[in-house]
Design a protein around this motif. Structure first.
Motif, short mmCIF file in Angstrom:
data_model
loop_
_atom_site.label_atom_id
_atom_site.label_comp_id
_atom_site.label_asym_id
_atom_site.label_seq_id
_atom_site.Cartn_x
_atom_site.Cartn_y
_atom_site.Cartn_z
N VAL A 168 0.85 -1.17 0.04
CA VAL A 168 0.05 -0.06 0.00
C VAL A 168 0.97 1.30 -0.09
O VAL A 168 0.42 2.30 -0.22
CB VAL A 168 -0.98 0.04 1.21
CG1 VAL A 168 -2.05 -1.00 0.97
CG2 VAL A 168 -0.19 -0.10 2.52
N GLY A 169 2.01 1.29 0.27
CA GLY A 169 2.99 2.33 0.26
C GLY A 169 3.37 2.88 1.62
O GLY A 169 3.61 4.17 1.60
N THR A 172 6.88 3.80 1.37
CA THR A 172 7.36 4.94 0.51
C THR A 172 6.77 6.38 1.10
O THR A 172 7.49 7.34 0.77
CB THR A 172 6.29 4.78 -0.56
OG1 THR A 172 6.62 3.37 -1.32
CG2 THR A 172 6.34 5.79 -1.91
N THR A 198 8.14 -6.53 1.42
CA THR A 198 9.59 -5.62 1.43
C THR A 198 10.15 -5.44 2.86
O THR A 198 11.29 -5.69 3.09
CB THR A 198 9.16 -4.55 0.50
OG1 THR A 198 8.72 -4.58 -0.76
CG2 THR A 198 10.43 -3.77 0.14
N THR A 199 9.19 -4.77 3.59
CA THR A 199 9.58 -4.47 4.75
C THR A 199 9.74 -5.82 5.57
O THR A 199 8.44 -6.28 5.39
CB THR A 199 8.72 -3.33 5.38
OG1 THR A 199 8.78 -2.10 4.68
CG2 THR A 199 9.29 -3.09 6.91
N1 LIG Z 1 1.80 5.98 -8.14
C1 LIG Z 1 2.03 5.67 -6.83
N2 LIG Z 1 2.62 4.67 -6.32
C2 LIG Z 1 2.89 4.63 -5.05
C3 LIG Z 1 2.73 5.45 -4.12
N3 LIG Z 1 2.92 5.04 -2.86
C4 LIG Z 1 3.59 3.94 -3.08
N4 LIG Z 1 3.53 3.79 -4.42
C5 LIG Z 1 4.25 2.28 -4.84
O1 LIG Z 1 3.75 1.10 -4.33
C6 LIG Z 1 4.94 0.11 -4.28
C7 LIG Z 1 4.83 -0.59 -2.85
O2 LIG Z 1 5.40 0.50 -1.82
P1 LIG Z 1 5.81 0.02 -0.31
O3 LIG Z 1 6.33 1.29 0.11
O4 LIG Z 1 7.25 -0.99 -0.78
O5 LIG Z 1 4.60 -0.75 0.18
P2 LIG Z 1 4.67 -1.04 1.83
O6 LIG Z 1 3.40 -0.85 2.43
O7 LIG Z 1 5.99 -0.82 2.48
O8 LIG Z 1 4.96 -2.63 1.56
P3 LIG Z 1 5.50 -3.93 2.42
O9 LIG Z 1 6.89 -3.52 3.12
O10 LIG Z 1 5.48 -5.05 1.75
O11 LIG Z 1 4.46 -3.93 3.61
C8 LIG Z 1 6.00 0.73 -4.72
O12 LIG Z 1 6.27 0.26 -6.00
C9 LIG Z 1 5.87 2.12 -4.58
O13 LIG Z 1 6.32 3.05 -5.51
C10 LIG Z 1 1.76 6.62 -4.63
O14 LIG Z 1 1.52 7.54 -3.79
N5 LIG Z 1 1.84 6.79 -5.89
#
Ligand SMILES: Nc1nc2c(ncn2[C@@H]2O[C@H](COP(=O)(O)OP(=O)(O)OP(=O)(O)O)[C@@H](O)[C@H]2O)c(=O)[nH]1
Ligand SMILES: [Mg+2]
Ligand SMILES: [Zn+2]
Length: 296
Positions: A168-169, A172, A198-199
């Motif tokens: 979900v990001g 990020t 990833t995390t």
């Molecule tokens: N277009 C877009 N993509 C996003 C945004 N936020 C995150 N992403 C994309 O979503 C993907 C996953 O993002 P992560 O930040 O790794 O997600 P996470 O929630 O930390 O995932 P885990 O660590 O597995 O729990 C990446 O490819 C990011 O670039 C956003 O606001 N816009």
């Protein structure tokens, strides 16, 4: 010689070691076996007492009383739980968001809903559901700047944990606001099969006068056994129900399908969101037959 004792905050658990921050230093500690036996291992966010052994290693001696703790994510002493959900990839699931906001409220933790990837899809509907439910709700895109300040204002003096499905990001978002963190983020198309999280472990980061806790994402199955809330407490875990409680026809109203229920009337009048009430009913039905002795 007496061993030196210190107190600090457990910031991460990795490879069997516990990393404790105390007076701006990080100490690598082992945990005493006693924690495992009692099924009471230290959680990220715990305040702990640890000793510097003369052999040169550190050991956690004691977990100080907790303000609260969660099973998922496994953290302690948090002030705010940010439930992160993306506009798409993966699609938001209101039942999951509602379970998590309710669990937070039940533990005296402030829930905040953040909808990410707003550059990719329209999300007015979901934003409206939470904005009109008395829950702080923020729309976020990694490409825009307005909401950064609102998120960074959550931190001073607080421990703020981020949770939500994998991809979900969460990382990020933290990187966008605090680029110095340099957290690893993952391409969603690669989040299939085994490598999808990833995390890998929860960790506290010092930011803007408080702490952010990045956590590994969960998958939907993980949530089948989420924090269980007693059926009588559930009504208090939906902040927007508050003003209607006490005005139902029956004192023992469960607000599920009873005649003269003021919550159901508010749903019919559009004052309470239907999806929120649907989640309440589903959660109520999950716990209504659980006897006191069956609860953990
Ligand atoms: N277009 C877009 N993509 C996003 C945004 N936020 C995150 N992403 C994309 O979503 C993907 C996953 O993002 P992560 O930040 O790794 O997600 P996470 O929630 O930390 O995932 P885990 O660590 O597995 O729990 C990446 O490819 C990011 O670039 C956003 O606001 N816009
Ligand atoms: Mg992550
Ligand atoms: Zn009622």
């Amino acid at each position: 010689m007496e061993n030196t004792r210190k107190t600090g905050v457990l910031i991460s658990v990795l490879g069997g070691f516990y990393y404790v921050e105390s007076e701006d230093e990080i100490y690598e500690c082992k945990a005493r076996g006693v924690f495992r036996k009692k099924n009471n291992s230290p959680l990220v966010g715990d305040k702990v007492e640890f000793s510097l052994q003369k052999e040169g290693y550190c050991a956690i001696e004691n977990i100080l009383p907790r303000k609260n703790s969660l099973i998922r994510p496994p953290v302690a002493n948090i002030d705010t739980l940010v439930i992160v959900s993306s506009a798409v990839d993966p699609k938001p699931n209101t039942f999951i968001i509602d379970k998590m906001t309710a669990a937070a409220v039940n533990k005296g933790i402030e829930p905040v809903v953040v909808i990410t990837k707003t550059d990719l899809a329209d999300c007015e509907e979901i934003l409206n559901i939470y904005r009109s439910s008395g829950i702080k709700t923020i729309a976020f895109s990694k490409f825009e700047g307005d909401e950064k300040k609102e998120i960074s204002n959550l931190f001073p003096g607080k421990i703020v944990a981020f949770t939500g499905n994998s991809g979900v990001g969460k990382s990020t978002l933290l990187n966008t606001i605090f680029p110095e963190l340099g957290l690893e983020t993952g391409d969603i198309s690669k989040k299939l099969g085994r490598g999808r999280h990833t995390t890998r472990s929860s960790r506290l980061y010092k930011v803007n006068g408080g702490y952010a806790v990045d956590t590994p994402g969960f998958s939907t199955v993980d949530l089948e056994r989420y924090e269980i809330i007693k059926k009588d407490e559930l009504q208090y875990c939906f902040p927007e129900f508050k003003e209607y409680l006490g005005s139902c026809k029956f004192v023992s109203c469960a607000h599920v399908c009873e005649k003269g229920c003021s919550i159901i009337e508010a749903v019919n009048d559009g004052k309470i969101q239907k999806s929120r009430h649907d989640s309440y009913v589903a959660m109520y039905n999950e716990v209504k037959d659980i006897k006191e002795w069956e609860r953990k």
